[in-house]
Design an enzyme around this catalytic site. Structure first.
Site, PDB file in Angstrom:
ATOM      1  N   THR A 187       7.669  10.842  12.187  1.00 40.95           N
ATOM      2  CA  THR A 187       8.763  10.115  12.817  1.00 40.95           C
ATOM      3  C   THR A 187       9.675  11.024  13.647  1.00 40.95           C
ATOM      4  O   THR A 187       9.773  12.234  13.373  1.00 40.95           O
ATOM      5  CB  THR A 187       9.584   9.415  11.703  1.00 40.95           C
ATOM      6  OG1 THR A 187      10.797   8.921  12.248  1.00 40.95           O
ATOM      7  CG2 THR A 187       9.939  10.366  10.562  1.00 40.95           C
ATOM      8  N   ASP A 188      10.385  10.417  14.593  1.00 40.60           N
ATOM      9  CA  ASP A 188      11.396  11.157  15.361  1.00 40.60           C
ATOM     10  C   ASP A 188      12.596  11.536  14.487  1.00 40.60           C
ATOM     11  O   ASP A 188      13.377  12.415  14.843  1.00 40.60           O
ATOM     12  CB  ASP A 188      11.860  10.342  16.591  1.00 40.60           C
ATOM     13  CG  ASP A 188      12.334   8.925  16.276  1.00 40.60           C
ATOM     14  OD1 ASP A 188      12.464   8.574  15.080  1.00 40.60           O
ATOM     15  OD2 ASP A 188      12.581   8.161  17.232  1.00 40.60           O
ATOM     16  N   GLU A 189      12.739  10.843  13.342  1.00 46.34           N
ATOM     17  CA  GLU A 189      13.925  11.066  12.500  1.00 46.34           C
ATOM     18  C   GLU A 189      13.992  12.482  11.934  1.00 46.34           C
ATOM     19  O   GLU A 189      15.054  12.922  11.505  1.00 46.34           O
ATOM     20  CB  GLU A 189      13.963  10.052  11.347  1.00 46.34           C
ATOM     21  CG  GLU A 189      14.078   8.648  11.852  1.00 46.34           C
ATOM     22  CD  GLU A 189      14.596   7.649  10.838  1.00 46.34           C
ATOM     23  OE1 GLU A 189      15.176   8.055   9.819  1.00 46.34           O
ATOM     24  OE2 GLU A 189      14.407   6.449  11.080  1.00 46.34           O
ATOM     25  N   TYR A 214      14.833  10.248   3.301  1.00 47.87           N
ATOM     26  CA  TYR A 214      13.573   9.827   3.939  1.00 47.87           C
ATOM     27  C   TYR A 214      13.140  10.846   4.982  1.00 47.87           C
ATOM     28  O   TYR A 214      12.015  11.360   4.930  1.00 47.87           O
ATOM     29  CB  TYR A 214      13.733   8.439   4.600  1.00 47.87           C
ATOM     30  CG  TYR A 214      12.640   8.150   5.614  1.00 47.87           C
ATOM     31  CD1 TYR A 214      11.318   7.967   5.215  1.00 47.87           C
ATOM     32  CD2 TYR A 214      12.912   8.092   6.989  1.00 47.87           C
ATOM     33  CE1 TYR A 214      10.301   7.728   6.149  1.00 47.87           C
ATOM     34  CE2 TYR A 214      11.913   7.851   7.920  1.00 47.87           C
ATOM     35  CZ  TYR A 214      10.607   7.670   7.495  1.00 47.87           C
ATOM     36  OH  TYR A 214       9.600   7.444   8.405  1.00 47.87           O
ATOM     37  N   LYS A 243       9.857  13.362   5.052  1.00 51.84           N
ATOM     38  CA  LYS A 243       8.847  13.348   6.117  1.00 51.84           C
ATOM     39  C   LYS A 243       8.772  14.739   6.772  1.00 51.84           C
ATOM     40  O   LYS A 243       7.689  15.244   7.050  1.00 51.84           O
ATOM     41  CB  LYS A 243       9.188  12.298   7.181  1.00 51.84           C
ATOM     42  CG  LYS A 243       9.018  10.864   6.767  1.00 51.84           C
ATOM     43  CD  LYS A 243       7.602  10.461   6.425  1.00 51.84           C
ATOM     44  CE  LYS A 243       6.681  10.369   7.602  1.00 51.84           C
ATOM     45  NZ  LYS A 243       5.328   9.852   7.223  1.00 51.84           N
TER      46      LYS A 243
HETATM   47  P1  NAD Z   1       5.351   0.599   5.468  1.00 47.07           P
HETATM   48  O1  NAD Z   1       6.482   0.878   4.555  1.00 47.07           O
HETATM   49  O2  NAD Z   1       5.243  -0.751   6.088  1.00 47.07           O
HETATM   50  O3  NAD Z   1       3.968   0.872   4.709  1.00 47.07           O
HETATM   51  C1  NAD Z   1       3.735   2.001   3.944  1.00 47.07           C
HETATM   52  C2  NAD Z   1       2.413   1.796   3.206  1.00 47.07           C
HETATM   53  O4  NAD Z   1       2.144   2.967   2.442  1.00 47.07           O
HETATM   54  C3  NAD Z   1       2.433   0.619   2.217  1.00 47.07           C
HETATM   55  O5  NAD Z   1       1.252  -0.136   2.340  1.00 47.07           O
HETATM   56  C4  NAD Z   1       2.504   1.287   0.849  1.00 47.07           C
HETATM   57  O6  NAD Z   1       1.919   0.526  -0.180  1.00 47.07           O
HETATM   58  C5  NAD Z   1       1.742   2.575   1.127  1.00 47.07           C
HETATM   59  N1  NAD Z   1       2.101   3.654   0.181  1.00 47.07           N
HETATM   60  C6  NAD Z   1       3.358   4.037  -0.188  1.00 47.07           C
HETATM   61  N2  NAD Z   1       3.280   5.035  -1.104  1.00 47.07           N
HETATM   62  C7  NAD Z   1       1.956   5.286  -1.294  1.00 47.07           C
HETATM   63  C8  NAD Z   1       1.243   6.204  -2.110  1.00 47.07           C
HETATM   64  N3  NAD Z   1       1.879   7.065  -2.918  1.00 47.07           N
HETATM   65  N4  NAD Z   1      -0.106   6.211  -2.062  1.00 47.07           N
HETATM   66  C9  NAD Z   1      -0.771   5.338  -1.251  1.00 47.07           C
HETATM   67  N5  NAD Z   1      -0.146   4.428  -0.470  1.00 47.07           N
HETATM   68  C10 NAD Z   1       1.204   4.408  -0.486  1.00 47.07           C
HETATM   69  O7  NAD Z   1       5.383   1.747   6.568  1.00 47.07           O
HETATM   70  P2  NAD Z   1       5.214   1.688   8.158  1.00 47.07           P
HETATM   71  O8  NAD Z   1       6.498   1.258   8.759  1.00 47.07           O
HETATM   72  O9  NAD Z   1       3.954   1.008   8.473  1.00 47.07           O
HETATM   73  O10 NAD Z   1       5.072   3.250   8.462  1.00 47.07           O
HETATM   74  C11 NAD Z   1       3.809   3.868   8.423  1.00 47.07           C
HETATM   75  C12 NAD Z   1       3.971   5.340   8.737  1.00 47.07           C
HETATM   76  O11 NAD Z   1       4.564   5.491  10.025  1.00 47.07           O
HETATM   77  C13 NAD Z   1       4.876   6.090   7.770  1.00 47.07           C
HETATM   78  O12 NAD Z   1       4.324   7.355   7.519  1.00 47.07           O
HETATM   79  C14 NAD Z   1       6.194   6.211   8.512  1.00 47.07           C
HETATM   80  O13 NAD Z   1       6.906   7.355   8.101  1.00 47.07           O
HETATM   81  C15 NAD Z   1       5.710   6.328   9.940  1.00 47.07           C
HETATM   82  N6  NAD Z   1       6.648   5.852  10.971  1.00 47.07           N
HETATM   83  C16 NAD Z   1       7.130   4.590  10.917  1.00 47.07           C
HETATM   84  C17 NAD Z   1       7.979   4.124  11.922  1.00 47.07           C
HETATM   85  C18 NAD Z   1       8.540   2.723  11.915  1.00 47.07           C
HETATM   86  O14 NAD Z   1       9.357   2.400  12.782  1.00 47.07           O
HETATM   87  N7  NAD Z   1       8.127   1.863  11.009  1.00 47.07           N
HETATM   88  C19 NAD Z   1       8.320   4.984  12.983  1.00 47.07           C
HETATM   89  C20 NAD Z   1       7.799   6.280  12.994  1.00 47.07           C
HETATM   90  C21 NAD Z   1       6.951   6.695  11.986  1.00 47.07           C
HETATM   91  O1  TDX Z   2      20.434  -4.291   8.078  1.00 46.64           O
HETATM   92  C1  TDX Z   2      20.395  -3.393   8.928  1.00 46.64           C
HETATM   93  N1  TDX Z   2      21.432  -3.262   9.809  1.00 46.64           N
HETATM   94  C2  TDX Z   2      21.474  -2.290  10.770  1.00 46.64           C
HETATM   95  O2  TDX Z   2      22.441  -2.221  11.540  1.00 46.64           O
HETATM   96  C3  TDX Z   2      19.287  -2.472   9.024  1.00 46.64           C
HETATM   97  C4  TDX Z   2      18.121  -2.563   8.087  1.00 46.64           C
HETATM   98  C5  TDX Z   2      19.348  -1.496   9.994  1.00 46.64           C
HETATM   99  N2  TDX Z   2      20.409  -1.398  10.822  1.00 46.64           N
HETATM  100  C6  TDX Z   2      20.411  -0.310  11.837  1.00 46.64           C
HETATM  101  C7  TDX Z   2      20.170   1.081  11.284  1.00 46.64           C
HETATM  102  C8  TDX Z   2      19.443   1.770  12.417  1.00 46.64           C
HETATM  103  O3  TDX Z   2      20.377   2.293  13.348  1.00 46.64           O
HETATM  104  O4  TDX Z   2      19.320  -0.554  12.719  1.00 46.64           O
HETATM  105  C9  TDX Z   2      18.663   0.655  13.096  1.00 46.64           C
HETATM  106  C10 TDX Z   2      17.221   0.574  12.660  1.00 46.64           C
HETATM  107  O5  TDX Z   2      17.216   0.595  11.242  1.00 46.64           O
HETATM  108  P1  TDX Z   2      15.841   0.546  10.394  1.00 46.64           P
HETATM  109  O6  TDX Z   2      15.073  -0.654  10.810  1.00 46.64           O
HETATM  110  O7  TDX Z   2      16.208   0.726   8.966  1.00 46.64           O
HETATM  111  O8  TDX Z   2      15.074   1.790  10.989  1.00 46.64           O
HETATM  112  P2  TDX Z   2      15.460   3.349  11.096  1.00 46.64           P
HETATM  113  O9  TDX Z   2      16.484   3.730  10.127  1.00 46.64           O
HETATM  114  O10 TDX Z   2      15.730   3.642  12.542  1.00 46.64           O
HETATM  115  O11 TDX Z   2      14.064   3.982  10.662  1.00 46.64           O
HETATM  116  C11 TDX Z   2      12.825   3.400  11.156  1.00 46.64           C
HETATM  117  O12 TDX Z   2      12.334   4.089  12.244  1.00 46.64           O
HETATM  118  C12 TDX Z   2      11.788   5.372  12.010  1.00 46.64           C
HETATM  119  C13 TDX Z   2      11.793   3.297  10.051  1.00 46.64           C
HETATM  120  O13 TDX Z   2      12.327   2.606   8.954  1.00 46.64           O
HETATM  121  C14 TDX Z   2      11.303   4.658   9.661  1.00 46.64           C
HETATM  122  O14 TDX Z   2      10.251   4.535   8.733  1.00 46.64           O
HETATM  123  C15 TDX Z   2      10.780   5.359  10.885  1.00 46.64           C
HETATM  124  O15 TDX Z   2      10.423   6.665  10.589  1.00 46.64           O
END
Ligand code: NAD
Ligand code: TDX
Length: 333
Positions: free
Chosen positions: A125-127, A149, A153
């Site tokens: 992630t960019d985070e 988190y 990562k």
């Molecule tokens: P998600 O939370 O929707 O899914 C995570 C999955 O991982 C789930 O199916 C969960 O059951 C599985 N999991 C968790 N712990 C586990 C373990 N110990 N062993 C096996 N499986 C396990 O996540 P997502 O939003 O699809 O994100 C996927 C990946 O992308 C993550 O690595 C996250 O850090 C990265 N990412 C997400 C975002 C975003 O905006 N969602 C952005 C950048 C990077």
């Molecule tokens: O209820 C909310 N109200 C609100 O204002 C929630 C859930 C979020 N927010 C804000 C927080 C953030 O500035 O919205 C923005 C996005 O929040 P999230 O959806 O929780 O995402 P973020 O914290 O940016 O992280 C996500 O992007 C990077 C994913 O959850 C991570 O897994 C990924 O790495």
């Protein structure tokens, strides 16, 4: 190609599995997922039963499970989507983040060290870079994580960097901006706000709503990982971004307008602790290699809102039980 995809029952992993099965019917996929609250086999209902797809329930934080799977199947490539992913949950309870995002990554790296694998892709992630007021993070920017988190990562990614240098392993690390699209667990900003409004509930916006995120449609992210699986250079780090930056308030207004709701549905609430102001990625390295986005933000957002409107069967059950307890603690205390 034989692929191990971890976390394939989650949001991005399930979209990626669907993408691969459609595009490369001769590839074989093992999906290793622990099925945490975020893992959902309903995400893959249309895939189960396909002869080239197999689901295995298992925990990447358990080294014996991981090594046994590596021993039993000869993988060409491993893509690690598995993680604990929600920043707010990491603030209230970080332990599982350390177990999965750090120890889990270590176990997979040990797997690729002990068995012959051509490519390992770390989905990150960019985070990990922290917040940036102006300008963009490059692949060389230092890690400055703000939440448990992003720290977990970052730790997993640092292990990848070390395994590249020390053991010359075929690893690629990706840092992506925020994903949106179908099958995203309704605790994250976009699906939470869409489904709340569909239920005629208010949307809880943190602070002043001016925090900025860069957004990528999940299918564009799938294309980027597909591209790197086939064309990515081993030992390299790639940012995956689109340049589409929006304040949370702008995202909220798009959703309100699309669903014909009034601004009165916004409830400004207490800010997230250590809430990063802005993320922004310089993705030129990946673009120079030949990758480009396919989807237009406005259209893909509209499609996403339409998807949640049409698929109550998918999200309604998720907004009860454990989720409801979490939601009450998070927003109603
Ligand atoms: P998600 O939370 O929707 O899914 C995570 C999955 O991982 C789930 O199916 C969960 O059951 C599985 N999991 C968790 N712990 C586990 C373990 N110990 N062993 C096996 N499986 C396990 O996540 P997502 O939003 O699809 O994100 C996927 C990946 O992308 C993550 O690595 C996250 O850090 C990265 N990412 C997400 C975002 C975003 O905006 N969602 C952005 C950048 C990077
Ligand atoms: O209820 C909310 N109200 C609100 O204002 C929630 C859930 C979020 N927010 C804000 C927080 C953030 O500035 O919205 C923005 C996005 O929040 P999230 O959806 O929780 O995402 P973020 O914290 O940016 O992280 C996500 O992007 C990077 C994913 O959850 C991570 O897994 C990924 O790495």
């Amino acid at each position: 190609m034989n692929l191990l995809i971890t976390g394939g029952a989650g949001f991005a992993g399930s979209n990626f599995i669907r993408h691969i099965i459609k595009k490369y019917p001769n590839y074989k996929i093992i999906n290793l997922d622990k099925l945490t609250y975020a893992g959902n086999l309903n995400n893959l209902k249309d895939i189960e039963g396909k002869p080239n797809y197999k689901f295995i329930k298992g925990d990447i934080a358990d080294q014996r499970t991981v090594l046994k799977i590596f021993r039993n199947y000869q993988f060409d490539a491993v893509i690690n989507y598995a993680a604990e992913t929600h920043v707010d949950r990491s603030i209230s309870d970080p332990e599982d983040f350390i177990k999965t995002d750090v120890l889990g990554t270590y176990n997979l790296l040990e797997g690729i060290k002990q068995f012959t694998i051509s490519k390992y892709i770390q989905i990150s992630t960019d985070e990990v870079f922290g917040s940036i007021k102006r300008g963009k993070f490059t692949e060389k920017s230092p890690f400055k994580p703000s939440s448990p988190y992003s720290a977990s990562k970052a730790s997993g990614d640092l292990l990848c960097y070390a395994y590249i240098k020390t053991y010359k392993l075929p690893i690629i690390v990706t840092h992506s901006c925020n994903f949106y699209g179908p099958y995203q667990y309704p605790e994250k900003l976009i699906p939470l706000f869409i489904t709340n409004l569909l239920e005629d509930k208010k949307v809880p916006l943190y602070g002043d709503g001016k925090n900025v995120r860069e957004w990528i449609y999940v299918l564009d992210h799938c294309n980027a990982i597909d591209f790197l699986l086939h064309k990515g250079m081993l030992g390299e780090i790639y940012n995956i971004g689109t340049g589409v930056e929006k304040q949370n308030l702008e995202i909220t207004k798009i959703i309100l307008d699309e669903l014909g709701k009034n601004k009165k549905m916004i409830e400004f609430i207490k800010d997230r602790p250590a809430h990063d102001l802005r993320y922004s990625l310089d993705s030129n390295k990946l673009k120079k290699l030949g990758w480009e986005t396919e989807y237009n933000f406005k259209e893909a957002m509209r499609e996403t809102i339409r998807w949640y409107s049409k698929n109550e069967w998918w999200w309604k059950p998720l907004k009860s039980g454990e989720y409801l307890e979490y939601y009450k603690k998070q927003y109603l205390s």
